[in-house]
Design an enzyme around this catalytic site. Structure first.
Site, PDB file in Angstrom:
ATOM      1  N   LYS A 170      -5.774   9.471  -6.978  1.00  0.00           N
ATOM      2  CA  LYS A 170      -6.047   8.679  -5.804  1.00  0.00           C
ATOM      3  C   LYS A 170      -7.514   8.439  -5.954  1.00  0.00           C
ATOM      4  O   LYS A 170      -8.359   8.613  -5.266  1.00  0.00           O
ATOM      5  CB  LYS A 170      -5.219   9.128  -4.763  1.00  0.00           C
ATOM      6  CG  LYS A 170      -5.686   7.559  -4.183  1.00  0.00           C
ATOM      7  CD  LYS A 170      -4.473   7.870  -2.574  1.00  0.00           C
ATOM      8  CE  LYS A 170      -4.689   6.479  -1.987  1.00  0.00           C
ATOM      9  NZ  LYS A 170      -5.844   6.138  -1.581  1.00  0.00           N
ATOM     10  N   CYS A 195     -43.024  36.109  12.420  1.00  0.00           N
ATOM     11  CA  CYS A 195     -41.927  35.036  12.880  1.00  0.00           C
ATOM     12  C   CYS A 195     -40.760  35.636  12.837  1.00  0.00           C
ATOM     13  O   CYS A 195     -39.924  35.606  11.803  1.00  0.00           O
ATOM     14  CB  CYS A 195     -42.183  33.699  12.760  1.00  0.00           C
ATOM     15  SG  CYS A 195     -40.693  32.759  13.208  1.00  0.00           S
ATOM     16  N   SER A 212       0.394  -0.740  -0.259  1.00  0.00           N
ATOM     17  CA  SER A 212      -0.110   0.000  -0.886  1.00  0.00           C
ATOM     18  C   SER A 212       0.846   1.315   0.029  1.00  0.00           C
ATOM     19  O   SER A 212       2.111   1.851   0.009  1.00  0.00           O
ATOM     20  CB  SER A 212      -0.698   0.127   1.727  1.00  0.00           C
ATOM     21  OG  SER A 212       0.249   0.275   2.576  1.00  0.00           O
ATOM     22  N   CYS A 220     -41.551  31.399  17.134  1.00  0.00           N
ATOM     23  CA  CYS A 220     -42.721  32.635  17.647  1.00  0.00           C
ATOM     24  C   CYS A 220     -44.107  31.745  18.469  1.00  0.00           C
ATOM     25  O   CYS A 220     -44.370  32.306  18.579  1.00  0.00           O
ATOM     26  CB  CYS A 220     -42.903  33.447  16.272  1.00  0.00           C
ATOM     27  SG  CYS A 220     -43.998  32.027  15.002  1.00  0.00           S
ATOM     28  N   ARG A 243      -7.023  -7.418  -3.316  1.00  0.00           N
ATOM     29  CA  ARG A 243      -5.687  -6.771  -1.857  1.00  0.00           C
ATOM     30  C   ARG A 243      -5.715  -7.694  -1.011  1.00  0.00           C
ATOM     31  O   ARG A 243      -4.206  -8.597  -0.925  1.00  0.00           O
ATOM     32  CB  ARG A 243      -5.594  -5.579  -2.293  1.00  0.00           C
ATOM     33  CG  ARG A 243      -4.174  -5.623  -0.828  1.00  0.00           C
ATOM     34  CD  ARG A 243      -4.517  -3.803  -0.473  1.00  0.00           C
ATOM     35  NE  ARG A 243      -3.381  -4.186   0.381  1.00  0.00           N
ATOM     36  CZ  ARG A 243      -2.806  -3.562   1.237  1.00  0.00           C
ATOM     37  NH1 ARG A 243      -3.937  -3.796   2.039  1.00  0.00           N
ATOM     38  NH2 ARG A 243      -1.634  -3.544   1.429  1.00  0.00           N
TER      39      ARG A 243
HETATM   40  S1  IVH Z   1      -0.340   2.959  -6.557  1.00  0.00           S
HETATM   41  C1  IVH Z   1       2.060   0.965  -3.951  1.00  0.00           C
HETATM   42  N1  IVH Z   1      -1.601   4.241  -8.292  1.00  0.00           N
HETATM   43  O1  IVH Z   1      -4.659   3.346  -3.209  1.00  0.00           O
HETATM   44  C2  IVH Z   1       1.063   0.536  -4.324  1.00  0.00           C
HETATM   45  N2  IVH Z   1      -2.858   3.279  -6.362  1.00  0.00           N
HETATM   46  O2  IVH Z   1      -2.603   2.457  -0.222  1.00  0.00           O
HETATM   47  C3  IVH Z   1       0.964   1.311  -5.900  1.00  0.00           C
HETATM   48  N3  IVH Z   1      -4.940   3.438  -5.203  1.00  0.00           N
HETATM   49  O3  IVH Z   1      -3.576   0.060  -2.853  1.00  0.00           O
HETATM   50  C4  IVH Z   1       0.109   1.480  -5.947  1.00  0.00           C
HETATM   51  N4  IVH Z   1      -5.492   4.834  -7.136  1.00  0.00           N
HETATM   52  O4  IVH Z   1      -5.358   0.607  -4.948  1.00  0.00           O
HETATM   53  C5  IVH Z   1      -1.439   3.909  -6.920  1.00  0.00           C
HETATM   54  N5  IVH Z   1      -3.354   5.890  -9.132  1.00  0.00           N
HETATM   55  C6  IVH Z   1      -3.065   5.134  -8.094  1.00  0.00           C
HETATM   56  C7  IVH Z   1      -4.204   4.698  -7.527  1.00  0.00           C
HETATM   57  C8  IVH Z   1      -4.035   3.891  -6.516  1.00  0.00           C
HETATM   58  C9  IVH Z   1      -5.797   4.422  -5.903  1.00  0.00           C
HETATM   59  C10 IVH Z   1      -4.838   2.864  -3.893  1.00  0.00           C
HETATM   60  C11 IVH Z   1      -4.789   1.496  -4.319  1.00  0.00           C
HETATM   61  C12 IVH Z   1      -3.660   1.185  -2.985  1.00  0.00           C
HETATM   62  C13 IVH Z   1      -3.687   2.333  -1.989  1.00  0.00           C
HETATM   63  C14 IVH Z   1      -2.747   3.250  -1.879  1.00  0.00           C
END
Ligand code: IVH
Length: 667
Positions: A117, A432, A84, A412, A138
């Site tokens: 993200k 009121c 992550s 009121c 995951r």
């Molecule tokens: S790269 C090593 N890029 O955000 C992990 N993650 O903890 C590489 N996520 O588990 C992740 N958009 O599920 C990456 N453009 C993006 C992302 C993204 C969402 C999620 C992914 C990851 C979590 C971050």
């Protein structure tokens, strides 16, 4: 020296909480706190463990990569772990990340790719000989669920890759499955009709959907995916940016919003751009991801046990938080609608402290079963006032109190009525004070008469002291009386009186909107002004005449007719007229600027930029924010910007403020 007792206790408590929330999030898919709050708990625990390493135990949530899996699907071992990302919520930490990266790389220049993200569910897709063979969640990062058949239903997951390149036949890609906002809303509407529990947000809905055992059902839910990573890329590909292009070329859906940034400043700038832009997307994002572009640099930076050192998630301020409802009070709006409002234990949300949330109406409280004393998740979306998303029923102690709508107006004491077919209770007393205050607030607001400095607390005082009984009285205020009010000095009184005076010449559409006729918004007010050209003509309009206008409709038409039938309203209109408030459109000058496009640059002295633009529009002209060959005039004030240069270059007619005022007949 031993570890202080209170620290030991805190660590224990944090672990217990984090374990519980992991279970809620990962196993049950039903989190009871926001990501932000969860991140704060983990951060605090990590901090304490760093400070007192002797407290670390093998069962601490920081000491294992992931959590339990549901066990309903066959499990899959990830050959390459699904890590992550480290999270941060502030710019300073992003700059720290950049410094760390550079230090590890011996101060080489570093380029970053910045991506959205996506707020969804992380999945891995494995391809053999160019065919999709397995898809998984995951899970705990090492072992996930095999959800191949569910992922196959997503139309954007390619079943065969569009390439013959032998290096790309056997790859594993990582991406995010999400539910678009409109699908989420549609699904929740349907669930509501069927009496099923609602999902709190699109991410939970996507996670819940991927857990379904029936792929047919999954296919109906409109899931989608963005792919953002390849677990292992062939040697010949040198950068992440290039890799994304290749992914796109071989059939994956890759987010179109990806920016290659030369340095951290550019990356932060791109992040800032999206803080406001995120709402315009058809899906939810919860931040941006910054990744070192060069694969060579990525390899040299490596990963920790949990996350790569070459990437970081820079998250937007949290929009959801948990807190407790201390009380439910009633707010009376300008049309007498009584809205129940939750008084909350103050909580940080999207960068502000929130202590109230709207509960909309009695039915909504019943539907969500909201009680005084409940723990709830609150959310700040596009609207200004936060709302209660759901009640955390597990936290109930039995002490919570049900809310009952009172029979009388809390301000009121007048009778509350609920008309048939309406969800709202309404105070029908036109005198009121709460209604009067709200209607004055509306009258003075930016899109209405725009009276600067006349805010809620001043309005409260004016009404409570009996200085005004309706918005008409604003134009008869005695400055000597106003100056006596709290927080009002000589200067602020003068400013207020000037602002009130200035409001007398607002365009007719704004006045119509300001009157506060039920159902008449700013857009409808524009249509009415255009059509009737004066308050007097509007007053005489019949229901049939109004209802036949495009954009007006019968409900609004009825409301307009009723408004002008009310004796009290006519009296207030008379006050406005006697005070010299402009009640018709200035016909004579209309159209003098027809077909002409204006661009303003620099500060004007008589009007604000906004006011000057309104003048142009009122006289039939157009305004634009940038200079092009279609521009007719560039009006140049003090300290003009680059538009001035551009106008010179293009040979557009440049005029100063005086010339502009002459043109609109005011000099
Ligand atoms: S790269 C090593 N890029 O955000 C992990 N993650 O903890 C590489 N996520 O588990 C992740 N958009 O599920 C990456 N453009 C993006 C992302 C993204 C969402 C999620 C992914 C990851 C979590 C971050």
């Amino acid at each position: 020296m031993g570890v202080p007792e209170h620290i030991k206790k805190e660590v224990e408590k944090l672990r217990k909480e984090i374990h519980y929330h992991n279970y809620r999030y990962y196993v049950l898919n039903d989190p009871v706190i926001s990501d932000y709050e969860y991140d704060q708990l983990v951060k605090r625990l990590e901090e304490l463990e760093r400070q007192y390493p002797e407290l670390i135990t093998p069962d601490s949530p920081t000491q294992r990569i992931g959590e339990e899996i549901t066990g309903e699907f066959p499990t899959v071992e990830h050959r390459i772990p699904m890590l992550s990302l480290d999270n941060t919520y502030n710019e300073e930490e992003v700059r720290d990340f950049d410094r760390r990266v550079k230090k590890l790389l011996g101060d080489e220049p570093v380029e970053y790719v910045v991506e959205l993200k996506i707020d969804g569910v992380a999945v891995s897709l494995r391809y053999e000989k160019g065919k999709f063979v397995q898809g998984s969640t995951r899970g705990n990062g090492k072992i996930g669920d095999d959800i191949t058949s569910n992922l196959k239903t997503i139309k954007t997951v390619p079943l065969v890759l569009l390439t013959d390149d032998p290096d790309l036949q056997n790859i594993e890609v990582r991406g995010e499955v999400y539910m678009p906002k409109h699908e989420f809303e549609r699904m929740n509407r349907e669930r509501e009709e069927e009496g099923l529990p609602l999902f709190a947000n699109p991410r939970n809905a996507a996670a819940g959907t991927l857990k379904l055992q029936d792929p047919k059902e999954v296919a109906k839910r409109g899931l989608d995916i963005f792919v953002h990573t390849v677990a292992e890329f062939p040697e010949k590909v040198k950068t992440h940016y290039e890799a994304l292009q290749i992914l796109k070329d071989i059939g994956f859906k890759v987010s179109p919003y990806v920016k290659l940034c030369k340095n951290i400043d550019e990356a932060i700038e791109y992040f800032n751009e999206w803080v406001d832009r995120r709402d315009s997307l058809p899906f939810e994002i919860d931040g941006m991801v910054l990744k070192v572009n060069s694969f060579d640099q990525q390899r040299r930076l490596g990963t920790t046990i949990k996350s790569p050192r070459y990437a970081i998630a820079y998250k937007f301020p949290a929009r959801q938080a948990t807190t407790r409802i201390k009380d439910i009070v009633l707010q009376v709006g300008r049309t007498g609608v009584v809205t129940p409002v939750a008084v909350l234990d103050p909580v940080h949300l999207s960068g502000t402290i929130v202590s109230r949330a709207t509960l909309h109406n009695e039915d909504e409280i019943k539907r969500k079963d909201i009680r005084i004393g409940d723990w709830v998740i609150v959310e700040k979306g596009g609207e200004i006032i936060p709302k209660v998303v759901k009640v955390i029923k597990d936290k109930r102690t039995g002490e919570e109190k049900e809310f009952r709508m009172p029979e009388k107006c809390p301000v009121c004491g007048g009778k509350l009525v609920r008309e048939e077919g309406e969800v709202a209770w309404r105070c029908i007393n036109v005198s009121c004070p709460a209604q009067i205050k709200r209607s004055i607030q509306h009258f003075a607001s930016r899109n209405a008469m725009d009276i600067e400095g006349l805010g809620p607390s001043l309005i409260d005082q004016l009404v409570d002291k009996g200085l005004v009984k309706d918005y008409g009285d604003l134009y008869y205020l005695d400055p000597k009386e106003v100056a006596k009010l709290e927080r009002m000095g000589k200067k602020s009184t003068e400013n207020l009186m000037r602002a009130i005076e200035k409001s007398k010449t607002r365009p007719l559409a704004r006045l119509i909107f300001a009157l506060g006729i039920r159902h008449v918004g700013i857009h409808a007010a524009g249509i009415l002004a255009e059509r009737f050209k004066s308050i007097d003509k509007l007053k005489e309009a019949t229901f049939e005449e109004l209802a036949s206008i495009e954009g007006i409709g019968p409900i609004m038409a009825k409301s307009i007719v009723n408004f002008f039938r009310e004796k009290k309203n006519l009296e207030v209109l008379e006050k406005l007229r006697r005070a010299g408030v402009k009640m018709e459109e200035e016909e004579k000058k209309e159209g003098v600027l027809a077909g002409k496009t204006f661009v303003f640059t620099g500060a004007l002295s008589k009007y604000s930029r906004h006011e000057a633009q309104e003048k142009v529009i009122a006289l039939g002209g157009k305004v634009s924010s940038s200079v092009s060959r279609n521009t007719d005039y560039v009006v140049v004030g003090e300290n003009p910007g680059s538009k001035y240069e551009k106008a010179k270059k293009l040979g557009i007619k440049i005029i100063n403020e005086e010339e502009f005022l002459k043109m609109i007949g005011e000099a």
